[in-house]
Design a protein around this motif. Structure first.
Motif, PDB file in Angstrom:
ATOM      1  N   SER A 230      78.867 157.979  93.235  1.00 26.50           N
ATOM      2  CA  SER A 230      78.296 156.903  94.034  1.00 26.50           C
ATOM      3  C   SER A 230      79.368 156.309  94.941  1.00 26.50           C
ATOM      4  CB  SER A 230      77.723 155.802  93.133  1.00 26.50           C
ATOM      5  OG  SER A 230      77.353 154.673  93.912  1.00 26.50           O
ATOM      6  N   SER A 231      79.026 156.155  96.225  1.00 21.67           N
ATOM      7  CA  SER A 231      79.980 155.568  97.172  1.00 21.67           C
ATOM      8  C   SER A 231      80.196 154.085  96.918  1.00 21.67           C
ATOM      9  CB  SER A 231      79.482 155.775  98.601  1.00 21.67           C
ATOM     10  OG  SER A 231      78.240 155.129  98.785  1.00 21.67           O
ATOM     11  N   GLU A 232      79.334 153.486  96.082  1.00 22.86           N
ATOM     12  CA  GLU A 232      79.468 152.069  95.754  1.00 22.86           C
ATOM     13  C   GLU A 232      80.453 151.834  94.605  1.00 22.86           C
ATOM     14  OE1 GLU A 232      77.839 149.705  97.567  1.00 22.86           O
ATOM     15  OE2 GLU A 232      77.201 151.397  98.801  1.00 22.86           O
ATOM     16  N   GLU A 233      80.832 152.890  93.918  1.00 23.35           N
ATOM     17  CA  GLU A 233      81.702 152.746  92.752  1.00 23.35           C
ATOM     18  C   GLU A 233      83.108 152.343  93.166  1.00 23.35           C
ATOM     19  OE1 GLU A 233      83.521 155.674  89.302  1.00 23.35           O
ATOM     20  OE2 GLU A 233      81.523 156.072  90.092  1.00 23.35           O
ATOM     21  N   GLU A 234      83.712 151.437  92.422  1.00 21.33           N
ATOM     22  CA  GLU A 234      85.066 150.965  92.699  1.00 21.33           C
ATOM     23  C   GLU A 234      86.026 151.548  91.668  1.00 21.33           C
ATOM     24  OE1 GLU A 234      86.189 149.191  95.170  1.00 21.33           O
ATOM     25  OE2 GLU A 234      84.259 148.775  96.119  1.00 21.33           O
ATOM     26  N   PRO A 235      87.153 152.138  92.099  1.00 17.92           N
ATOM     27  CA  PRO A 235      88.129 152.679  91.148  1.00 17.92           C
ATOM     28  C   PRO A 235      88.907 151.560  90.467  1.00 17.92           C
ATOM     29  CG  PRO A 235      88.965 152.869  93.370  1.00 17.92           C
ATOM     30  CD  PRO A 235      87.561 152.343  93.497  1.00 17.92           C
ATOM     31  N   SER A 236      89.347 151.825  89.250  1.00 20.04           N
ATOM     32  CA  SER A 236      90.159 150.854  88.513  1.00 20.04           C
ATOM     33  C   SER A 236      91.601 150.919  89.014  1.00 20.04           C
ATOM     34  CB  SER A 236      90.116 151.170  87.021  1.00 20.04           C
ATOM     35  OG  SER A 236      90.783 152.398  86.770  1.00 20.04           O
ATOM     36  N   PRO A 237      92.405 149.879  88.765  1.00 25.15           N
ATOM     37  CA  PRO A 237      93.832 149.922  89.140  1.00 25.15           C
ATOM     38  C   PRO A 237      94.552 151.121  88.525  1.00 25.15           C
ATOM     39  CG  PRO A 237      93.199 147.688  88.575  1.00 25.15           C
ATOM     40  CD  PRO A 237      92.022 148.556  88.240  1.00 25.15           C
ATOM     41  N   LYS A 238      94.178 151.489  87.302  1.00 22.23           N
ATOM     42  CA  LYS A 238      94.786 152.638  86.647  1.00 22.23           C
ATOM     43  C   LYS A 238      94.475 153.923  87.414  1.00 22.23           C
ATOM     44  CE  LYS A 238      94.836 155.224  82.292  1.00 22.23           C
ATOM     45  NZ  LYS A 238      94.244 155.373  80.939  1.00 22.23           N
ATOM     46  N   GLN A 239      93.216 154.080  87.840  1.00 24.22           N
ATOM     47  CA  GLN A 239      92.840 155.261  88.614  1.00 24.22           C
ATOM     48  C   GLN A 239      93.597 155.330  89.939  1.00 24.22           C
ATOM     49  OE1 GLN A 239      88.585 154.332  88.490  1.00 24.22           O
ATOM     50  NE2 GLN A 239      88.172 156.346  87.608  1.00 24.22           N
ATOM     51  N   MET A 240      93.722 154.196  90.597  1.00 17.62           N
ATOM     52  CA  MET A 240      94.442 154.155  91.871  1.00 17.62           C
ATOM     53  C   MET A 240      95.903 154.543  91.685  1.00 17.62           C
ATOM     54  SD  MET A 240      92.360 153.530  94.304  1.00 17.62           S
ATOM     55  CE  MET A 240      93.511 153.140  95.625  1.00 17.62           C
ATOM     56  N   ALA A 241      96.506 154.063  90.608  1.00 13.77           N
ATOM     57  CA  ALA A 241      97.907 154.391  90.330  1.00 13.77           C
ATOM     58  C   ALA A 241      98.077 155.885  90.062  1.00 13.77           C
ATOM     59  CB  ALA A 241      98.401 153.575  89.138  1.00 13.77           C
ATOM     60  N   ILE A 243      96.120 158.323  91.133  1.00 19.39           N
ATOM     61  CA  ILE A 243      95.893 159.087  92.377  1.00 19.39           C
ATOM     62  C   ILE A 243      97.096 158.976  93.289  1.00 19.39           C
ATOM     63  CG2 ILE A 243      94.510 159.150  94.493  1.00 19.39           C
ATOM     64  CD1 ILE A 243      92.100 158.398  92.695  1.00 19.39           C
ATOM     65  N   ALA A 244      97.704 157.790  93.372  1.00 22.75           N
ATOM     66  CA  ALA A 244      98.904 157.608  94.197  1.00 22.75           C
ATOM     67  C   ALA A 244     100.032 158.494  93.673  1.00 22.75           C
ATOM     68  CB  ALA A 244      99.319 156.143  94.183  1.00 22.75           C
ATOM     69  N   LYS A 245     100.167 158.536  92.350  1.00 23.99           N
ATOM     70  CA  LYS A 245     101.201 159.381  91.729  1.00 23.99           C
ATOM     71  C   LYS A 245     100.939 160.852  92.045  1.00 23.99           C
ATOM     72  CE  LYS A 245     103.267 160.419  87.210  1.00 23.99           C
ATOM     73  NZ  LYS A 245     103.209 160.126  85.750  1.00 23.99           N
ATOM     74  N   PHE A 246      99.670 161.265  91.945  1.00 20.45           N
ATOM     75  CA  PHE A 246      99.287 162.646  92.230  1.00 20.45           C
ATOM     76  C   PHE A 246      99.587 162.997  93.697  1.00 20.45           C
ATOM     77  CE2 PHE A 246      96.207 165.798  93.675  1.00 20.45           C
ATOM     78  CZ  PHE A 246      96.365 166.804  92.733  1.00 20.45           C
ATOM     79  N   ALA A 247      99.268 162.084  94.609  1.00 24.12           N
ATOM     80  CA  ALA A 247      99.494 162.320  96.037  1.00 24.12           C
ATOM     81  C   ALA A 247     100.979 162.514  96.355  1.00 24.12           C
ATOM     82  CB  ALA A 247      98.931 161.164  96.857  1.00 24.12           C
ATOM     83  N   LYS A 248     101.820 161.674  95.731  1.00 25.17           N
ATOM     84  CA  LYS A 248     103.268 161.792  95.964  1.00 25.17           C
ATOM     85  C   LYS A 248     103.819 163.074  95.365  1.00 25.17           C
ATOM     86  CE  LYS A 248     104.087 156.793  96.126  1.00 25.17           C
ATOM     87  NZ  LYS A 248     104.690 155.626  95.430  1.00 25.17           N
ATOM     88  N   ALA A 249     103.381 163.384  94.154  1.00 22.85           N
ATOM     89  CA  ALA A 249     103.899 164.586  93.462  1.00 22.85           C
ATOM     90  C   ALA A 249     103.512 165.872  94.207  1.00 22.85           C
ATOM     91  CB  ALA A 249     103.371 164.612  92.028  1.00 22.85           C
ATOM     92  N   ASN A 250     102.344 165.849  94.864  1.00 15.29           N
ATOM     93  CA  ASN A 250     101.863 167.051  95.539  1.00 15.29           C
ATOM     94  C   ASN A 250     101.991 166.997  97.052  1.00 15.29           C
ATOM     95  OD1 ASN A 250     100.416 168.854  93.335  1.00 15.29           O
ATOM     96  ND2 ASN A 250      99.955 166.712  92.837  1.00 15.29           N
ATOM     97  N   ASN A 251     102.679 165.972  97.540  1.00 17.41           N
ATOM     98  CA  ASN A 251     102.939 165.836  98.978  1.00 17.41           C
ATOM     99  C   ASN A 251     101.658 165.898  99.806  1.00 17.41           C
ATOM    100  OD1 ASN A 251     104.653 165.448 101.176  1.00 17.41           O
ATOM    101  ND2 ASN A 251     104.782 167.645 101.596  1.00 17.41           N
ATOM    102  N   ILE A 252     100.652 165.113  99.365  1.00 22.40           N
ATOM    103  CA  ILE A 252      99.368 165.085 100.072  1.00 22.40           C
ATOM    104  C   ILE A 252      99.415 163.983 101.131  1.00 22.40           C
ATOM    105  CG2 ILE A 252      96.879 164.755  99.820  1.00 22.40           C
ATOM    106  CD1 ILE A 252      97.118 165.801  96.982  1.00 22.40           C
TER     107      ILE A 252
END
Length: 252
Positions: A230-241, A243-252
């Motif tokens: 659902s596009s209305e769903e909001e991610p938790s702070p843990k999920q955001m952290a 994903i940010a970690k994943f993006a940095k580790a994989n150079n996205i």
């Protein structure tokens, strides 16, 4: 009668004839329009596919207004009336239309035929989380976003074409021809995806919500979504952290 009066009478007569011809043509056009097959589509991608196939042979109504979220939209009383007066209703399926099952029951004894364009295609699920009081509850949600894969979109086009031919057999060859043109365009789009991704160094993609599983599967991509189906769903702070970690580790 002098010359001036003669010209005046002729002018009035010509004007009257023009008005009568225009009114007759307008009346004929209205009558012809009312005889067209009427089709209702649940949201824009289905409206687009249908309009490309049906051309000017069909009156098409898109039920979900521009800017509205199709996952959340509920038909108004006017929408329901419009659906019941249509020859064909085209749904996506896969739970995209929360009202889909109810409307099928309502239409069981009417002339309106139903095409579920995603029938048999909504095969992917994703674990979603719902909050129930103080504890989380996890369940599998069906991913309805099949139209984002050009290959699957071609199969949706086939189902829509079959539905139009069913309610309007006199124009079946016209619909078949237009469907072939549309599928050729989708084939070209598929080739553009393949060629554009052939030299891609990373297959990881981060998306706003989990709408791209079918596209990712078609082209060998790994979707990491910020939110769920659902596009209305909001991610938790843990999920955001994470994903940010994943993006940095994989150079996205």
């Amino acid at each position: 009668m002098n010359k001036k009066n003669v010209l005046l009478v002729l002018g009035v007569a010509i004007f009257a004839i023009i008005v009568i011809v225009v009114l007759l043509n307008f009346g004929q056009k209205k009558e012809n329009d009312s005889n067209k097959i009427k089709v209702a589509t649940s949201f824009y991608p289905l409206y687009f596919f249908t309009s490309q196939i049906a051309g000017d042979k069909v009156d098409i109504v898109n039920l979900t207004p521009a800017g509205a979220e199709p996952h959340e939209y509920e038909p108004t009383a006017r929408d329901i009336s419009m659906i019941e007066s249509s020859n064909l209703l085209i749904l996506n399926g896969g739970g995209l239309e929360g009202w889909g099952d109810d409307i099928k029951s309502n239409l069981s004894n009417t002339k309106t035929k139903i095409v579920v364009a995603g029938d048999g295609l909504t095969t992917k699920t994703m674990e979603e989380e719902e909050e129930h009081e103080e504890e989380g509850h996890h369940h599998e949600g069906i991913d309805p976003h099949i139209w984002l894969s050009p290959i699957l979109a071609e199969q949706m086009v086939d189902k829509i074409e079959s539905g139009l031919a069913l309610v309007d057999p006199n124009n079946s060859s016209y619909y078949e021809s237009n469907a072939k043109i549309l599928k050729n365009k989708l084939t070209v789009l598929d080739e553009e995806f393949k060629n554009g991704l052939v030299s891609c160094g990373s297959k990881n993609i981060i998306t706003s919500h989990a709408a791209f599983a079918y596209l990712a599967s078609t082209y060998g991509l790994n979707q990491v979504s910020i939110a769920g189906l659902s596009s209305e769903e909001e991610p938790s702070p843990k999920q955001m952290a994470e994903i940010a970690k994943f993006a940095k580790a994989n150079n996205i």
